[in-house]
Design a protein around this motif. Structure first.
Motif, mmCIF file in Angstrom:
data_model
loop_
_atom_site.group_PDB
_atom_site.id
_atom_site.type_symbol
_atom_site.label_atom_id
_atom_site.label_comp_id
_atom_site.label_asym_id
_atom_site.label_seq_id
_atom_site.Cartn_x
_atom_site.Cartn_y
_atom_site.Cartn_z
ATOM 1 N N GLU A 119 -77.140 -10.943 -96.373
ATOM 2 C CA GLU A 119 -76.984 -10.090 -97.540
ATOM 3 C C GLU A 119 -78.361 -9.869 -98.166
ATOM 4 O OE1 GLU A 119 -74.360 -8.526 -98.513
ATOM 5 O OE2 GLU A 119 -72.551 -9.687 -98.033
ATOM 6 N N VAL A 120 -78.674 -8.606 -98.443
ATOM 7 C CA VAL A 120 -79.905 -8.249 -99.147
ATOM 8 C C VAL A 120 -79.529 -7.947 -100.587
ATOM 9 C CG1 VAL A 120 -81.879 -6.691 -99.252
ATOM 10 C CG2 VAL A 120 -80.926 -7.345 -97.030
ATOM 11 N N ILE A 121 -80.092 -8.711 -101.503
ATOM 12 C CA ILE A 121 -79.721 -8.608 -102.909
ATOM 13 C C ILE A 121 -80.295 -7.327 -103.522
ATOM 14 C CG2 ILE A 121 -80.043 -9.652 -105.190
ATOM 15 C CD1 ILE A 121 -80.118 -12.365 -103.827
ATOM 16 N N SER A 122 -79.463 -6.628 -104.274
ATOM 17 C CA SER A 122 -79.914 -5.541 -105.136
ATOM 18 C C SER A 122 -79.629 -5.963 -106.571
ATOM 19 C CB SER A 122 -79.176 -4.245 -104.801
ATOM 20 O OG SER A 122 -77.800 -4.377 -105.056
ATOM 21 N N PRO A 123 -80.251 -5.315 -107.562
ATOM 22 C CA PRO A 123 -79.992 -5.726 -108.955
ATOM 23 C C PRO A 123 -78.510 -5.733 -109.306
ATOM 24 C CG PRO A 123 -81.902 -4.289 -108.868
ATOM 25 C CD PRO A 123 -81.324 -4.307 -107.475
ATOM 26 N N ALA A 143 -71.532 -19.981 -90.419
ATOM 27 C CA ALA A 143 -72.467 -21.057 -90.081
ATOM 28 C C ALA A 143 -73.789 -20.945 -90.822
ATOM 29 C CB ALA A 143 -72.711 -21.072 -88.575
ATOM 30 N N GLU A 144 -74.309 -19.718 -90.976
ATOM 31 C CA GLU A 144 -75.552 -19.507 -91.726
ATOM 32 C C GLU A 144 -75.408 -18.279 -92.611
ATOM 33 O OE1 GLU A 144 -78.783 -21.482 -88.596
ATOM 34 O OE2 GLU A 144 -78.853 -19.338 -88.996
ATOM 35 N N TYR A 145 -75.877 -18.420 -93.841
ATOM 36 C CA TYR A 145 -75.888 -17.329 -94.814
ATOM 37 C C TYR A 145 -77.331 -17.092 -95.222
ATOM 38 C CZ TYR A 145 -74.735 -14.743 -99.140
ATOM 39 O OH TYR A 145 -74.648 -13.798 -100.134
ATOM 40 N N TRP A 146 -77.865 -15.932 -94.837
ATOM 41 C CA TRP A 146 -79.240 -15.586 -95.166
ATOM 42 C C TRP A 146 -79.220 -14.658 -96.372
ATOM 43 C CZ3 TRP A 146 -81.468 -13.869 -89.722
ATOM 44 C CH2 TRP A 146 -81.239 -14.906 -88.797
ATOM 45 N N LEU A 147 -79.839 -15.095 -97.451
ATOM 46 C CA LEU A 147 -79.826 -14.355 -98.705
ATOM 47 C C LEU A 147 -81.251 -13.873 -98.993
ATOM 48 C CD1 LEU A 147 -77.812 -13.554 -100.896
ATOM 49 C CD2 LEU A 147 -78.292 -15.720 -102.036
ATOM 50 N N THR A 156 -83.696 -17.151 -98.993
ATOM 51 C CA THR A 156 -82.995 -18.430 -99.012
ATOM 52 C C THR A 156 -82.039 -18.456 -97.834
ATOM 53 O OG1 THR A 156 -83.048 -18.341 -101.436
ATOM 54 C CG2 THR A 156 -81.712 -20.059 -100.439
ATOM 55 N N PHE A 157 -82.081 -19.534 -97.091
ATOM 56 C CA PHE A 157 -81.270 -19.659 -95.883
ATOM 57 C C PHE A 157 -80.352 -20.868 -96.038
ATOM 58 C CE2 PHE A 157 -85.247 -17.631 -94.832
ATOM 59 C CZ PHE A 157 -84.842 -16.522 -94.106
ATOM 60 N N TYR A 158 -79.052 -20.600 -96.015
ATOM 61 C CA TYR A 158 -78.066 -21.670 -96.149
ATOM 62 C C TYR A 158 -77.445 -21.960 -94.790
ATOM 63 C CZ TYR A 158 -78.419 -20.740 -101.146
ATOM 64 O OH TYR A 158 -78.893 -20.564 -102.417
ATOM 65 N N ARG A 159 -77.258 -23.243 -94.539
ATOM 66 C CA ARG A 159 -76.662 -23.686 -93.278
ATOM 67 C C ARG A 159 -75.456 -24.564 -93.608
ATOM 68 N NH1 ARG A 159 -81.127 -25.824 -90.444
ATOM 69 N NH2 ARG A 159 -81.401 -23.752 -89.545
ATOM 70 N N LEU A 160 -74.349 -24.331 -92.900
ATOM 71 C CA LEU A 160 -73.128 -25.084 -93.151
ATOM 72 C C LEU A 160 -73.241 -26.473 -92.535
ATOM 73 C CD1 LEU A 160 -70.439 -24.344 -94.586
ATOM 74 C CD2 LEU A 160 -69.473 -23.955 -92.309
ATOM 75 N N ALA A 172 -92.456 -23.784 -98.468
ATOM 76 C CA ALA A 172 -93.351 -22.705 -98.890
ATOM 77 C C ALA A 172 -94.566 -22.654 -97.976
ATOM 78 C CB ALA A 172 -93.790 -22.927 -100.336
ATOM 79 N N GLY A 173 -94.917 -21.456 -97.559
ATOM 80 C CA GLY A 173 -96.068 -21.266 -96.685
ATOM 81 C C GLY A 173 -95.738 -21.256 -95.220
ATOM 82 N N GLN A 174 -94.539 -21.716 -94.847
ATOM 83 C CA GLN A 174 -94.154 -21.676 -93.438
ATOM 84 C C GLN A 174 -93.862 -20.240 -93.038
ATOM 85 O OE1 GLN A 174 -91.825 -25.006 -92.157
ATOM 86 N NE2 GLN A 174 -90.737 -23.794 -90.604
ATOM 87 N N GLU A 175 -94.224 -19.880 -91.830
ATOM 88 C CA GLU A 175 -94.211 -18.477 -91.427
ATOM 89 C C GLU A 175 -92.965 -18.056 -90.681
ATOM 90 O OE1 GLU A 175 -97.819 -17.741 -89.307
ATOM 91 O OE2 GLU A 175 -99.062 -17.891 -91.120
ATOM 92 N N ALA A 176 -92.010 -18.962 -90.472
ATOM 93 C CA ALA A 176 -90.803 -18.594 -89.725
ATOM 94 C C ALA A 176 -89.634 -19.453 -90.170
ATOM 95 C CB ALA A 176 -91.027 -18.749 -88.223
ATOM 96 N N PHE A 177 -88.439 -18.888 -90.025
ATOM 97 C CA PHE A 177 -87.202 -19.637 -90.212
ATOM 98 C C PHE A 177 -86.557 -19.816 -88.855
ATOM 99 C CE2 PHE A 177 -82.514 -19.158 -90.443
ATOM 100 C CZ PHE A 177 -82.224 -20.412 -90.961
ATOM 101 N N GLU A 178 -86.281 -21.071 -88.494
ATOM 102 C CA GLU A 178 -85.678 -21.383 -87.200
ATOM 103 C C GLU A 178 -84.154 -21.444 -87.368
ATOM 104 O OE1 GLU A 178 -87.563 -21.703 -84.533
ATOM 105 O OE2 GLU A 178 -89.503 -21.692 -85.570
#
Length: 201
Positions: A119-123, A143-147, A156-160, A172-178
């Motif tokens: 989901e891409v947040i809008s106002p 299983a994963e919710y990417w906000l 923000t990446f949520y994992r069940l 912070a500063g990490q260049e990738a989400f695995e």
């Protein structure tokens, strides 16, 4: 000289279904009126049309996923599609990922829990995305919710884990989400952050 009557302007289109109660099957059977809706707790609610930045950010994520899946076809990414989660709940996320072994269950709609929801947040959607949808996706077992929040340049990446979401966002500063749900996939956060500024914002 005869007076000419001015043409009567066409009335602007109005959403036909906003606020109506319906089951998921009734909602999915509605004729298209060119407005975007979701079904939440049995009530049809109109969603505002996305802004260009919103779409550009969603496209960047879809592009990265599609490039990976072309090389490793373990599933499919599908944008802007109705997802029936219960008899009273139909969401239309920016993106969903469905594993290869579940693709045969799409006939013709997604009526099961996808493996990843983006989901891409809008106002206008902030409360719904961060609270209502968070609770619903957690409850049905996504299983994963990417906000993704372009306005605040946040991801923000949520994992069940069990029946609860845990924040799996990289430091912070990490260049990738695995991702674990998309096995082997790393989301390039540097490219994603560039998309936040696609229009000079």
């Amino acid at each position: 000289m005869h007076n000419q009557l001015a043409p009567i302007p066409d009335s602007p289109p109005v959403p036909l279904y906003d606020g109506l109660r319906a089951t998921a099957d009734e909602y999915l059977a509605l004729a298209d009126d060119d407005f975007r809706y979701e079904l939440i707790d049995g009530v049809i609610l109109m969603s505002p049309s996305p802004l260009p930045l919103h779409q550009r950010v969603a496209f960047e994520i879809a592009y990265q996923l599609e490039a990976f899946l072309r090389q490793r076809p373990i599933g499919m990414v599908v944008p802007e599609v109705d997802v029936k989660l219960s008899d009273k709940l139909v969401y239309r996320p920016e993106l969903v990922f469905v594993r290869q072994d579940n693709l045969k269950r799409i006939a013709p709609r997604i009526t099961f829990t996808p493996d990843v929801v983006v989901e891409v947040i809008s106002p206008a959607s902030r409360g719904r995305d961060t609270r209502t949808k968070f609770d619903d996706y957690q409850r049905v077992g996504v299983a994963e919710y990417w906000l993704i929040d372009p306005q605040n340049e946040a991801t923000t990446f949520y994992r069940l884990e069990g029946d609860r979401y845990v924040d799996a966002s990289p430091p912070a500063g990490q260049e990738a989400f695995e991702s674990r749900a998309v096995e082997g996939f790393s989301l390039d956060l540097v490219a994603l952050r560039r998309a936040f500024h696609a229009f000079g914002s």
